[in-house]
Enzyme design. Structure first.
Site, PDB file in Angstrom:
ATOM      1  N   LYS A 122       0.854  -1.192   0.000  1.00  0.00           N
ATOM      2  CA  LYS A 122       0.000   0.000   0.000  1.00  0.00           C
ATOM      3  C   LYS A 122       0.883   1.231   0.000  1.00  0.00           C
ATOM      4  CE  LYS A 122      -3.793   2.174   2.508  1.00  0.00           C
ATOM      5  NZ  LYS A 122      -4.930   1.903   3.392  1.00  0.00           N
ATOM      6  N   ASP A 233     -14.058   5.292  10.760  1.00  0.00           N
ATOM      7  CA  ASP A 233     -14.408   5.194   9.329  1.00  0.00           C
ATOM      8  C   ASP A 233     -14.788   3.743   9.025  1.00  0.00           C
ATOM      9  OD1 ASP A 233     -14.731   6.164   6.756  1.00  0.00           O
ATOM     10  OD2 ASP A 233     -12.638   5.841   6.200  1.00  0.00           O
TER      11      ASP A 233
END
Ligand SMILES: Nc1ncnc2c1ncn2[C@@H]1O[C@H](COP(=O)(O)OP(=O)(O)OP(=O)(O)O)[C@@H](O)[C@H]1O
Length: 384
Positions: A122, A233
């Site tokens: 990532k 989130d």
């Protein structure tokens, strides 16, 4: 912004030294003067110049058209190379494969280690969306910032902080037994983790037992709170669903939390708001997607807090994360940056078309972008 790894194998030690020198110089200079590159690299001006030409041709460093003196800045491509080189040297990765995801603030690739085992890379890219979309007027921004903050130092440093934060939390959560990918390595703005063999919840049309999965997800929110954390989130984009086959052949679904950029402490001033938002998000999604509405109201933050006060057996993770090197000051810097650039999670439910196939990055107007890249070639394996 693509990742082109084809020049990786052509760079020699001298080139890497020069690339590192430009990175070092970028901490204090938007454009690093060539003589400074020579002095940091500790090589002859001729050798440095040869490396500079190669690095510039490969798009790893670039000249700024408006610069008043001869010098270079590191591009995102250059930073990518330095981080990949580091991960490769520490044997975390061996080759880079396909891109599998484009988030708002990151790119996701499948990579392999030396044994050919697949992992996930990532690459955090803070700054690209907010600059491009003009969330904050660039000129206002430039006026109120110091040179260091608006220069390369800002996006590089903030992307690195985002990677450090994710890696520190992933490590602490894994150790606490929360289902997250296995953290395998971090270098600058990149992290490597295990590949979750499953699908994001948002891609799943039907599930056999919505009540069971709902209860598990709510249990994760409560478990995180006992560990001192609120996801902030928690939604269908950030939860992967893995199928687990039991001994009796029955299949069960295991949720794995893959992304936690907004994680805050339960002592945060708005903790209740974030906690309720996470719970509501799951409630809303299950009702909309699976037609499932739970009988109970879901956990209330105040009750959870009371239970936490009595829970002396669970160690809080905040301190652990800090001990790992992601300090309070870093957390504050990153928070401030994210707030300033309106980075506030996925805003789940607003955009269901998002996914690995939709790369809005390519269609944006680059002229508004402070960090422009020289070229965007195709992704390739850099080895074997
Ligand atoms: N460890 C993993 N294993 C398998 N797939 C993954 C993994 N991590 C990420 N992905 C894939 O990449 C996609 C994007 O990942 P992630 O949510 O971490 O990116 P992001 O940039 O933080 O996205 P955003 O900021 O927009 O939420 C996921 O939806 C998933 O499909």
């Amino acid at each position: 912004m693509k990742l082109d790894t084809k020049s990786l194998r052509y760079l020699n030690n001298a080139d890497w030294k020069v690339l590192s020198a430009v990175e070092s110089g970028s901490r204090n200079h938007e454009v690093v003067p060539t003589p400074l590159i020579v002095s940091i690299a500790k090589s002859s001006p001729g050798d440095v110049q040869r490396s500079i030409s190669l690095l510039a041709r490969s798009g790893l460093i670039a000249k700024l058209a408006t610069a008043k003196y001869d010098g270079y800045r590191l591009t995102y491509g250059g930073l990518d190379y330095l981080a990949l080189h580091g991960l490769e040297k520490s044997n975390v990765i061996y080759s880079v494969g396909n891109q599998i995801g484009v988030g708002k603030e990151s790119d996701i690739f499948v990579v392999s280690d030396e044994k050919g085992e697949q992992k996930v890379l990532k690459i955090h890219r803070l700054g690209r969306v907010s600059f491009k979309k003009g969330v904050k007027n660039k000129r206002d921004y430039a006026k109120t910032r110091t040179q260091k903050e608006r220069g390369a130092g800002s996006w590089m440093y903030m992307s690195r902080l985002a990677a450090m934060k994710e890696y520190a939390f992933m490590t602490a959560l894994k150790e606490a037994g929360v289902e997250v990918p296995m953290p395998l390595g971090q270098n600058r703005h990149q992290i490597v983790m295990s590949l979750v063999d499953g699908f994001p919840l948002r891609q799943i049309e039907k599930i056999p037992d919505p009540a069971g999965l709902y209860a598990e997800l709510i249990a994760i929110i409560v478990r995180l709170a006992h560990l001192g954390l609120i996801h902030g989130d928690f939604n269908e984009f950030n939860i992967m669903i893995k199928e687990i086959e039991k001994e009796d052949g029955e299949v069960s679904l295991l949720p794995v939390v893959i992304d936690f950029p907004q994680m805050v402490s339960i002592d945060h001033a708005n903790a209740e708001y974030y906690f309720d938002r996470d719970v509501d998000c799951i409630k809303r999604y299950f009702s909309r997607r699976f037609g499932f509405v739970s009988d109970d109201q879901g956990p209330h933050f105040k009750e959870v807090r009371r239970a936490i006060a009595k829970d002396t057996g669970t160690k809080r993770l905040d301190a652990k994360v800090e001990a790992s090197g992601f300090s309070k000051k870093m957390a504050k810097d990153l928070d401030a940056y994210m707030k300033e650039h309106n980075i506030d999670g996925d805003r789940a439910g607003e955009d269901d078309n998002r996914g690995s196939e939709s790369d809005d990055d390519q269609s944006e107007d680059d002229s508004n972008n402070v960090v422009e890249d020289a070229e965007e070639p195709e992704i390739q394996d850099f080895k074997g």
